[in-house]
Design a protein around this motif. Structure first.
Motif, short mmCIF file in Angstrom:
data_model
loop_
_atom_site.label_atom_id
_atom_site.label_comp_id
_atom_site.label_asym_id
_atom_site.label_seq_id
_atom_site.Cartn_x
_atom_site.Cartn_y
_atom_site.Cartn_z
N ILE A 24 34.03 45.46 55.06
CA ILE A 24 35.45 45.65 54.74
C ILE A 24 36.17 44.30 54.63
CG2 ILE A 24 36.13 45.99 57.14
CD1 ILE A 24 38.11 48.04 56.24
N TRP A 25 35.81 43.35 55.49
CA TRP A 25 36.40 42.01 55.42
C TRP A 25 35.88 41.28 54.18
CZ3 TRP A 25 34.31 37.09 55.45
CH2 TRP A 25 35.22 36.04 55.58
N GLN A 26 34.59 41.39 53.91
CA GLN A 26 33.99 40.74 52.75
C GLN A 26 34.63 41.24 51.45
OE1 GLN A 26 29.77 41.48 53.17
NE2 GLN A 26 29.69 40.41 55.14
N LYS A 27 34.87 42.54 51.36
CA LYS A 27 35.53 43.12 50.18
C LYS A 27 36.96 42.56 50.07
CE LYS A 27 34.18 46.07 47.95
NZ LYS A 27 33.38 45.97 46.72
N GLY A 28 37.64 42.44 51.18
CA GLY A 28 38.99 41.87 51.18
C GLY A 28 39.02 40.44 50.67
N ILE A 29 38.03 39.65 51.07
CA ILE A 29 37.93 38.28 50.58
C ILE A 29 37.67 38.26 49.08
CG2 ILE A 29 36.40 36.24 50.62
CD1 ILE A 29 38.39 36.20 52.90
N GLU A 30 36.81 39.16 48.61
CA GLU A 30 36.51 39.25 47.17
C GLU A 30 37.79 39.57 46.38
OE1 GLU A 30 33.87 41.96 44.05
OE2 GLU A 30 33.64 42.30 46.21
N ILE A 31 38.58 40.51 46.89
CA ILE A 31 39.83 40.88 46.24
C ILE A 31 40.79 39.69 46.21
CG2 ILE A 31 41.92 42.29 46.51
CD1 ILE A 31 39.96 44.49 47.67
N ALA A 32 40.93 39.02 47.34
CA ALA A 32 41.84 37.86 47.42
C ALA A 32 41.41 36.77 46.44
CB ALA A 32 41.88 37.33 48.84
N GLU A 33 40.12 36.52 46.37
CA GLU A 33 39.60 35.51 45.45
C GLU A 33 39.95 35.86 44.00
OE1 GLU A 33 35.43 33.15 45.10
OE2 GLU A 33 35.29 35.33 45.19
N LYS A 34 39.74 37.12 43.64
CA LYS A 34 40.05 37.55 42.26
C LYS A 34 41.55 37.42 41.98
CE LYS A 34 36.07 40.53 41.55
NZ LYS A 34 35.37 39.57 40.71
N CYS A 35 42.37 37.70 42.98
CA CYS A 35 43.82 37.57 42.80
C CYS A 35 44.23 36.11 42.62
CB CYS A 35 44.55 38.19 43.98
SG CYS A 35 44.51 39.99 43.96
N TYR A 36 43.59 35.22 43.36
CA TYR A 36 43.88 33.79 43.18
C TYR A 36 43.51 33.35 41.76
CZ TYR A 36 45.54 32.21 47.69
OH TYR A 36 46.33 31.97 48.79
N PHE A 37 42.36 33.80 41.27
CA PHE A 37 41.93 33.42 39.93
C PHE A 37 42.85 33.99 38.85
CE2 PHE A 37 37.55 32.76 41.80
CZ PHE A 37 37.59 31.38 41.69
N ILE A 38 43.23 35.26 38.98
CA ILE A 38 44.07 35.87 37.95
C ILE A 38 45.46 35.22 37.91
CG2 ILE A 38 44.99 37.79 39.32
CD1 ILE A 38 44.76 39.57 36.91
N THR A 39 45.98 34.83 39.08
CA THR A 39 47.32 34.24 39.10
C THR A 39 47.34 32.80 38.61
OG1 THR A 39 47.09 33.72 41.46
CG2 THR A 39 48.24 35.77 40.89
N LYS A 40 46.17 32.17 38.49
CA LYS A 40 46.12 30.82 37.92
C LYS A 40 46.56 30.82 36.45
CE LYS A 40 42.65 28.58 40.77
NZ LYS A 40 41.38 27.84 40.79
N THR A 41 46.47 31.97 35.82
CA THR A 41 46.86 32.07 34.41
C THR A 41 48.33 32.43 34.22
OG1 THR A 41 46.31 34.43 34.20
CG2 THR A 41 44.52 32.85 33.83
N PHE A 42 49.03 32.73 35.29
CA PHE A 42 50.45 33.10 35.20
C PHE A 42 51.27 31.86 34.81
CE2 PHE A 42 50.90 37.11 38.04
CZ PHE A 42 49.76 37.66 37.48
N PRO A 43 52.41 32.07 34.17
CA PRO A 43 53.29 30.94 33.82
C PRO A 43 53.74 30.18 35.07
CG PRO A 43 54.07 32.99 32.81
CD PRO A 43 52.97 33.36 33.75
N LYS A 44 53.95 28.90 34.90
CA LYS A 44 54.36 28.02 36.02
C LYS A 44 55.67 28.48 36.67
CE LYS A 44 50.90 25.24 35.78
NZ LYS A 44 49.75 25.81 36.44
N ASP A 45 56.55 29.10 35.88
CA ASP A 45 57.83 29.54 36.45
C ASP A 45 57.67 30.73 37.39
OD1 ASP A 45 57.33 31.28 34.32
OD2 ASP A 45 59.44 31.53 33.84
N GLU A 46 56.46 31.30 37.46
CA GLU A 46 56.19 32.40 38.40
C GLU A 46 55.52 31.91 39.69
OE1 GLU A 46 56.95 35.54 38.65
OE2 GLU A 46 58.02 35.60 36.76
N LEU A 47 55.32 30.59 39.80
CA LEU A 47 54.62 30.04 40.97
C LEU A 47 55.26 30.48 42.28
CD1 LEU A 47 52.28 28.27 41.92
CD2 LEU A 47 53.83 26.31 41.79
N TYR A 48 56.57 30.48 42.35
CA TYR A 48 57.26 30.87 43.58
C TYR A 48 57.77 32.30 43.53
CZ TYR A 48 56.80 25.95 44.44
OH TYR A 48 56.27 24.70 44.62
#
Length: 120
Positions: free
Chosen positions: A12-36
């Motif tokens: 369950i923790w490992q799956k949570g880390i996988e989800i968090a990692e994917k979220c970090y990667f997907i948000t790298k493509t968001f516009p800079k004005d969405e950083l905060y």
């Protein structure tokens, strides 16, 4: 089955880390004005899921573990909401969001299963 020595052995923790990692990667493509804005919200929620699972596992009492699992589940719901909104306003694709939401559904099933076992 292998022995669980610490929280990192929990699927369950490992799956949570996988989800968090994917979220970090997907948000790298968001516009800079969405950083905060949305980037920060998604990353905070995503990191909160495995963090609460780990913290709850480290507590002495079952009741405390259940409380932290419930908090992790709340973070999953919040994360899904932010991902859906991000897709709807064009910050990412529906396909990207669908893949993460599928993982969130798996994580939810695992959390509910563990909670039921701990409650009985």
């Amino acid at each position: 089955m292998s022995e669980i020595k610490d929280f990192k052995d929990l699927i369950i923790w490992q799956k949570g880390i996988e989800i968090a990692e994917k979220c970090y990667f997907i948000t790298k493509t968001f516009p800079k004005d969405e950083l905060y804005g949305m980037v920060q919200q998604i990353r905070r929620c995503a990191a909160s899921v495995p963090a609460n699972i780990a913290e709850g596992y480290g507590r002495r009492y079952t009741k405390e573990y259940l409380r932290f699992l419930a908090i992790a589940q709340g973070s999953i719901n919040e994360l899904e909401t932010h991902l859906i909104l991000s897709s709807r306003v064009g910050l990412c694709t529906e396909k990207d969001v669908a893949a993460i939401i599928s993982l969130l559904r798996e994580e939810t099933r695992m959390i509910i299963s563990i909670m039921r076992k701990l409650e009985h």
